[in-house]
Design a protein around this motif. Structure first.
Motif, mmCIF file in Angstrom:
data_model
loop_
_atom_site.group_PDB
_atom_site.id
_atom_site.type_symbol
_atom_site.label_atom_id
_atom_site.label_comp_id
_atom_site.label_asym_id
_atom_site.label_seq_id
_atom_site.Cartn_x
_atom_site.Cartn_y
_atom_site.Cartn_z
ATOM 1 N N PHE A 123 0.928 -1.392 0.026
ATOM 2 C CA PHE A 123 -0.132 0.121 0.039
ATOM 3 C C PHE A 123 0.846 1.181 -0.125
ATOM 4 O O PHE A 123 0.632 2.162 -0.968
ATOM 5 N N ASN A 124 1.844 1.245 0.849
ATOM 6 C CA ASN A 124 2.688 2.369 0.879
ATOM 7 C C ASN A 124 3.550 2.736 -0.351
ATOM 8 O O ASN A 124 3.885 3.817 -0.742
ATOM 9 N N MET A 125 4.166 1.638 -0.888
ATOM 10 C CA MET A 125 4.892 1.805 -2.210
ATOM 11 C C MET A 125 3.834 2.280 -3.177
ATOM 12 O O MET A 125 4.121 3.088 -4.199
ATOM 13 N N LEU A 126 2.604 1.895 -3.380
ATOM 14 C CA LEU A 126 1.828 2.139 -4.292
ATOM 15 C C LEU A 126 1.331 3.729 -4.287
ATOM 16 O O LEU A 126 1.250 4.129 -5.220
ATOM 17 N N ILE A 127 1.210 3.823 -3.096
ATOM 18 C CA ILE A 127 0.768 5.716 -2.748
ATOM 19 C C ILE A 127 2.128 6.346 -3.110
ATOM 20 O O ILE A 127 1.984 7.314 -3.655
ATOM 21 N N HIS A 128 3.215 5.942 -2.909
ATOM 22 C CA HIS A 128 4.610 6.386 -3.073
ATOM 23 C C HIS A 128 4.659 6.708 -4.635
ATOM 24 O O HIS A 128 5.191 7.664 -5.064
ATOM 25 N N TRP A 129 4.501 5.662 -5.349
ATOM 26 C CA TRP A 129 4.751 5.710 -6.700
ATOM 27 C C TRP A 129 3.828 6.521 -7.452
ATOM 28 O O TRP A 129 4.296 7.162 -8.445
ATOM 29 N N ARG A 130 2.526 6.619 -6.983
ATOM 30 C CA ARG A 130 1.290 7.473 -7.407
ATOM 31 C C ARG A 130 1.782 8.883 -7.491
ATOM 32 O O ARG A 130 1.650 9.785 -8.008
ATOM 33 N N LYS A 131 2.527 9.280 -6.291
ATOM 34 C CA LYS A 131 2.954 10.581 -5.813
ATOM 35 C C LYS A 131 4.026 11.077 -6.562
ATOM 36 O O LYS A 131 4.125 12.181 -6.880
#
Length: 95
Positions: A12-20
């Motif tokens: 979840f954290n990596m997905l959010i980081h990648w999107r930002k």
């Protein structure tokens, strides 16, 4: 890849980081996470070795294609979302 398992929080954290940030390294890590899910889930099915690698790659591709549909405002369970995506790829192969 040293880990053979994946925590929902990490995905979840990596997905959010990648999107930002749209960082290349974050995208690579996200693809590794998709590969871990696909590779571990395929162990539940009976395929030949050739079919396995092709299906794992197809599942990773589908995760990548559908990752934009995951809404972090509705759910924090990215692991369940992508496991379902991978499972559906394998299920379609059998039908």
């Amino acid at each position: 890849m040293a880990n053979t398992y994946l925590k929902n929080k990490d995905l979840f954290n990596m997905l959010i980081h990648w999107r930002k940030t749209d960082e290349h390294k974050a995208g690579e890590k996200l693809a590794e996470y998709f590969y871990l899910i696909a590779n571990n889930l395929i162990k539940k099915f009976y395929f030949t070795d050739v079919e396995k690698e092709e299906l794992v790659q197809e599942a990773v591709l589908r995760c990548w294609e559908y990752q934009h549909k995951f809404d972090p405002n509705k759910s924090t369970s990215a692991f369940a979302y992508f496991t379902s995506t991978v499972y559906n790829v394998y299920r379609i192969h059998f039908n």
